[in-house]
Design a protein around this motif. Structure first.
Motif, PDB file in Angstrom:
ATOM      1  N   ASN A 163       0.797  -1.226   0.000  1.00  0.00           N
ATOM      2  CA  ASN A 163       0.000   0.000   0.000  1.00  0.00           C
ATOM      3  C   ASN A 163       0.832   1.280   0.000  1.00  0.00           C
ATOM      4  O   ASN A 163       0.298   2.368   0.110  1.00  0.00           O
ATOM      5  CB  ASN A 163      -0.982   0.009   1.177  1.00  0.00           C
ATOM      6  N   ALA A 164       2.172   1.142  -0.143  1.00  0.00           N
ATOM      7  CA  ALA A 164       2.998   2.350  -0.129  1.00  0.00           C
ATOM      8  C   ALA A 164       4.288   2.135  -0.914  1.00  0.00           C
ATOM      9  O   ALA A 164       4.758   1.015  -1.086  1.00  0.00           O
ATOM     10  CB  ALA A 164       3.326   2.750   1.304  1.00  0.00           C
ATOM     11  N   TYR A 180       3.091   0.710   4.558  1.00  0.00           N
ATOM     12  CA  TYR A 180       3.395   2.099   4.948  1.00  0.00           C
ATOM     13  C   TYR A 180       4.149   2.189   6.268  1.00  0.00           C
ATOM     14  O   TYR A 180       5.194   2.843   6.347  1.00  0.00           O
ATOM     15  CB  TYR A 180       2.089   2.899   5.023  1.00  0.00           C
ATOM     16  N   THR A 217       4.266   7.609  -1.578  1.00  0.00           N
ATOM     17  CA  THR A 217       2.964   7.335  -2.178  1.00  0.00           C
ATOM     18  C   THR A 217       2.277   6.339  -1.257  1.00  0.00           C
ATOM     19  O   THR A 217       2.857   5.293  -0.936  1.00  0.00           O
ATOM     20  CB  THR A 217       3.104   6.716  -3.584  1.00  0.00           C
ATOM     21  N   TYR A 218       1.077   6.662  -0.825  1.00  0.00           N
ATOM     22  CA  TYR A 218       0.362   5.821   0.143  1.00  0.00           C
ATOM     23  C   TYR A 218      -1.083   5.688  -0.291  1.00  0.00           C
ATOM     24  O   TYR A 218      -1.738   6.687  -0.594  1.00  0.00           O
ATOM     25  CB  TYR A 218       0.459   6.457   1.528  1.00  0.00           C
ATOM     26  N   LYS A 219      -1.549   4.470  -0.321  1.00  0.00           N
ATOM     27  CA  LYS A 219      -2.933   4.186  -0.673  1.00  0.00           C
ATOM     28  C   LYS A 219      -3.473   3.195   0.362  1.00  0.00           C
ATOM     29  O   LYS A 219      -3.238   1.994   0.253  1.00  0.00           O
ATOM     30  CB  LYS A 219      -3.003   3.602  -2.089  1.00  0.00           C
ATOM     31  N   GLU A 246      -6.239   1.829   1.015  1.00  0.00           N
ATOM     32  CA  GLU A 246      -7.088   0.743   0.508  1.00  0.00           C
ATOM     33  C   GLU A 246      -6.657   0.427  -0.920  1.00  0.00           C
ATOM     34  O   GLU A 246      -6.965   1.166  -1.846  1.00  0.00           O
ATOM     35  CB  GLU A 246      -8.563   1.158   0.536  1.00  0.00           C
ATOM     36  N   ASP A 268      -3.528  -1.102  -3.820  1.00  0.00           N
ATOM     37  CA  ASP A 268      -2.106  -1.104  -4.109  1.00  0.00           C
ATOM     38  C   ASP A 268      -1.680   0.157  -4.855  1.00  0.00           C
ATOM     39  O   ASP A 268      -2.448   0.715  -5.630  1.00  0.00           O
ATOM     40  CB  ASP A 268      -1.744  -2.324  -4.964  1.00  0.00           C
ATOM     41  N   VAL A 269      -0.443   0.568  -4.640  1.00  0.00           N
ATOM     42  CA  VAL A 269       0.144   1.673  -5.394  1.00  0.00           C
ATOM     43  C   VAL A 269       0.834   1.097  -6.630  1.00  0.00           C
ATOM     44  O   VAL A 269       1.073  -0.103  -6.721  1.00  0.00           O
ATOM     45  CB  VAL A 269       1.148   2.487  -4.545  1.00  0.00           C
TER      46      VAL A 269
END
Length: 98
Positions: free
Chosen positions: A2-3, A50, A79-81, A83, A85-86
């Motif tokens: 996720n990051a 993250y 870059t962080y998401k 919910e 995947d990035v």
């Protein structure tokens, strides 16, 4: 995953050889984490969770100081998401290296 983080570690050093030696120790640490990473000429990108990446970013500063830098600066891009995947390193750069 996720990051994604890009870190440029800039230790204070007496000369270029010392600077490279310290940065190499930081990169060796990043390699030892087992996460996917990409070393570029100005920064290293790392992918993962993250919270784990933030711990790695923090430890990079400690590694540089333990390696002999009296001080260290770092430029960090994240870059962080939460919910989902990035974009992966491979999707971003592979087409440019073939």
């Amino acid at each position: 995953m996720n990051a994604s983080v890009a870190i440029q570690t800039l230790p204070e050093a007496k000369n270029d050889d010392e600077l490279i030696r310290i940065v190499d120790e930081v990169i060796d640490y990043i390699k030892s984490t087992g996460l996917n990473y990409y070393v570029g000429p100005f920064e290293t990108a790392i992918e993962g969770d993250y919270d784990e990446l933030m711990d790695i970013v923090k430890e990079c500063q400690h590694i540089a100081v333990r390696a002999g830098a009296p001080s260290v600066m770092a430029y960090i891009k994240v870059t962080y998401k939460p919910e989902g995947d990035v974009l992966t390193i491979e999707k971003k750069v592979t087409k440019h290296h073939n």
